[in-house]
Design an enzyme around this catalytic site. Structure first.
Site, PDB file in Angstrom:
ATOM      1  N   ASP A 124       1.077   4.083  -3.009  1.00  0.00           N
ATOM      2  CA  ASP A 124       0.715   5.481  -2.783  1.00  0.00           C
ATOM      3  C   ASP A 124       1.860   6.422  -3.135  1.00  0.00           C
ATOM      4  OD1 ASP A 124      -1.763   4.662  -1.916  1.00  0.00           O
ATOM      5  OD2 ASP A 124      -1.283   4.803   0.212  1.00  0.00           O
ATOM      6  N   GLU A 136       0.826  -1.202   0.000  1.00  0.00           N
ATOM      7  CA  GLU A 136       0.000   0.000   0.000  1.00  0.00           C
ATOM      8  C   GLU A 136       0.862   1.255   0.000  1.00  0.00           C
ATOM      9  OE1 GLU A 136      -2.751   2.197  -0.675  1.00  0.00           O
ATOM     10  OE2 GLU A 136      -3.611   0.291  -0.024  1.00  0.00           O
ATOM     11  N   ILE A 152     -18.280   7.886 -17.124  1.00  0.00           N
ATOM     12  CA  ILE A 152     -18.206   6.428 -17.230  1.00  0.00           C
ATOM     13  C   ILE A 152     -19.630   5.881 -17.199  1.00  0.00           C
ATOM     14  CG2 ILE A 152     -17.186   4.336 -16.284  1.00  0.00           C
ATOM     15  CD1 ILE A 152     -15.172   6.526 -17.200  1.00  0.00           C
ATOM     16  N   GLY A 183     -23.980  10.877 -16.383  1.00  0.00           N
ATOM     17  CA  GLY A 183     -23.992  11.775 -15.241  1.00  0.00           C
ATOM     18  C   GLY A 183     -23.448  11.095 -13.999  1.00  0.00           C
ATOM     19  N   SER A 193      -7.468   2.075  -3.655  1.00  0.00           N
ATOM     20  CA  SER A 193      -6.269   2.650  -3.058  1.00  0.00           C
ATOM     21  C   SER A 193      -5.280   3.069  -4.142  1.00  0.00           C
ATOM     22  CB  SER A 193      -5.604   1.647  -2.108  1.00  0.00           C
ATOM     23  OG  SER A 193      -5.341   0.434  -2.767  1.00  0.00           O
TER      24      SER A 193
END
Length: 601
Positions: free
Chosen positions: A301, A297, A561, A579, A515
């Site tokens: 990041d 993680e 999307i 939308g 993440s």
């Protein structure tokens, strides 16, 4: 597994807590049902030390919220005129009578000012004391609680306060907070072929009209790199400044350490100009960055957020504290409350980075509502000061990512065990930007993208047009009783969330989850902040009024999307649609258009 309670056999001298409390009439302040998945073990060791945090009322928070919305609304004359820390502190300072009442209560138990720390505004008080004294002050019983995952906590399911204090204390923790605050990661595997991300792909480029140059390299359909993201989100050719006026950061918890050697390998692979550069490490409450224990993680990041934004000065906040906590003679202090420590720190920082990404969250229902509201108020303070906060929306679709293995359903934590969709906190806070996930090129919603509606926070005004439009598209009775249609909608936006090529322990690996989406979106926000700051303008701060305002005038600032869904809790979940939707929000960023918009504000 039996929890060691050796510490409970150690004699603890209460020399600093000798004064007896006066006779007191207690009134219940908060109680909860035993959260699902937790089992009560032994009585908490009476000598165990905990950091008791007491929240006092913020008398003028409605006024702070008004200021926040005015300085964050692109159509308001005050847009961008963020508050100073002094102005924020003045607005959230508790009433003098509340300060005096809490001080007297603590003094009655032998806790004088020398043993107490306070936030700059005085709205939070923290005191370190043994469990025995906390039980006396709160008329509570602490126990060791063990989760099915092996995590352990010291908690109580109910606590009381002297009756006269109820109007002066908003909440006390750690008491009823059973949150596990976990990283949002859906998958992680090594790239067995070990191919360079720059290897040519024989397939023709993919036509994407909104992308830089109108195309995206075909390799981006299976392996996401910094170059892919800049192509897809129309940011090729933009280089931010390194002058330090703009800064970017991400948070690390639970012994997730960002490996420096892996960062260099990543830079060599994807951002050659950044080789031999690094980030600023900020330790909170003794947080470490152990280089012998790289974290997937933390590597994700730092590598992608700082790779996208290079050469913007970057910070990695590492906060100590991690479950499982096993109270014994060697660990006399419960340190598994890292999130509160980070929030304390950042609220007390005069000039924090303008963009901060967090990829950790937990089920909203495991967080007491009083705590969620208090933490959310802290995010509002940061937004008022000009900080943009992004949080990953979750990796369980409309569920919690940890459904019951027998039924694949999600249950409430109120003791009734009703089937219900499970939103996450902090993404459910209306003062942060929740980021959902997409996959492939052209983009579609990734099936684990967290989305839905808060059960704690009502729909904020900036969603009053977009969210009802989405709800009207649902067939009558769709998921009736499984979600709160009047709640704050999640997520706000989205970004790519799977097949990210990182380096882990010296090897290339692919990783996914929202993440990945949160630092990606935060990276492009930081680039927008850089453009504004270099033009002599203020940073963007709280993003949501801008995001929803932009989409009311249909500018193409986000790539809508319209395919995919987010199954969970035994259902197909919600569908992505034209939308805003409860899978991908308004969609993914078009940096080029966004830059022109924010420079014009």
């Amino acid at each position: 597994m039996r929890i060691s309670l050796a510490w409970g056999r150690v004699i603890f001298a209460l020399s600093g807590y000798a004064l007896a409390a006066p006779s007191t009439k207690f009134k219940l302040k908060e109680s909860i049902a035993v959260p699902r998945g937790w089992i009560r073990r032994d009585t908490a060791p009476r000598g165990l030390t905990i950091d008791l945090r007491i929240a006092l009322p913020q008398a003028n928070f409605p006024l702070l919220e008004q200021h926040l919305y005015e300085v964050s609304d692109p159509f308001h004359e005050r847009y961008g005129n963020h508050l100073t820390q002094e102005e924020v502190n003045e607005l959230i300072a508790p009433p003098a009578e509340s300060v005096d009442a809490v001080r007297s209560w603590l003094a009655d138990h032998g806790l004088t000012d020398s043993a107490i720390s306070r936030s700059p505004a005085g709205d939070w008080v923290k005191v370190r004391l043994p469990v025995s004294l906390a039980e006396e002050m709160l008329d509570a019983e602490y126990h060791v609680w063990e989760h099915a995952s092996g995590d352990t906590l010291i908690r109580t399911t109910a606590y009381s306060l002297p009756e006269h204090l109820h109007g002066h204390v908003e909440l006390v923790q750690p008491t009823t907070l059973f949150s596990r605050f976990r990283p949002q990661r859906a998958m992680f595997h090594f790239d067995q072929e070990g191919q360079s991300s720059t290897a040519a792909d024989n397939a023709p480029a993919i036509n994407v009209p909104s992308a830089s140059g109108g195309t995206v390299d075909a390799s981006c359909n299976t392996t996401v790199t910094v170059t892919c993201l800049k192509e897809l989100y129309n940011a090729v050719g933009f280089t931010p400044s390194s002058n330090g006026k703009n800064q970017v950061a991400c948070t690390g918890y639970l012994n997730e350490f960002a490996n420096l050697a892996d960062l260099q390998s990543f830079y060599e692979d994807q951002v050659p100009a950044a080789v031999n550069t690094s980030f600023k490490l900020v330790s909170i409450s003794g947080g470490q960055n152990n280089q012998s224990e790289p974290g997937g993680e933390a590597n994700l990041d730092t590598q992608f957020l700082f790779g996208i934004t290079f050469p913007t000065p970057a910070t990695f906040f590492t906060t100590a504290g991690s479950p499982p906590f096993i109270p014994d003679i060697l660990t006399p202090t419960d340190t598994n409350e890292p999130y509160l420590d980070w929030l304390d720190f950042i609220l007390n920082t005069p000039n924090p980075p303008q963009t901060i990404s967090t990829s950790y969250a937990d089920d909203e229902q495991t967080v007491p509502k009083s705590f969620a509201q208090g933490a959310c108020a802290g995010f509002a303070q940061l937004g008022a000061k000009g900080v943009s906060l992004t949080f990953s929306s979750g990796d369980g679709g409309v569920g919690d990512g940890d459904p019951d293995p027998a039924t694949q359903e999600c249950f409430t934590n109120d003791g009734l065990n009703k089937t219900q969709f499970v939103p996450l906190f902090p993404p459910s806070c209306p003062f942060v930007t929740a980021v959902g996930g997409t996959i492939h090129v052209p983009e579609r919603a990734v099936d684990f993208s967290g989305g839905g509606f808060s059960n704690y926070f009502p729909r904020p005004s900036y969603q009053d047009i977009a969210v009802p439009r989405f709800l009207k598209k649902l067939a009558p009775g769709t998921y009736a009783g499984l979600f709160n249609p009047a709640g704050r909608g999640i997520p706000d936006v989205a970004a790519q969330a799977d097949n990210f090529r990182i380096f882990f322990d010296g090897r290339p690996a692919l990783i996914g989850g929202t993440s990945a989406a949160a630092p990606t979106f935060a990276g492009f926000v930081s680039l927008l902040n850089d453009a504004r700051i270099q033009a002599g303008k203020s940073p963007l701060g709280f993003l949501n009024p801008l995001i929803y305002g932009i989409n009311l005038i249909q500018t193409g600032a986000f790539n809508d999307i319209t395919t995919g869904n987010n199954p969970g809790c035994g259902t197909p979940g919600f569908n992505a649609t034209i939308g805003w939707d409860a899978v991908t929000g308004f969609g993914t960023p078009n940096f080029g258009i966004l830059k022109e918009i924010v420079l014009g504000l």
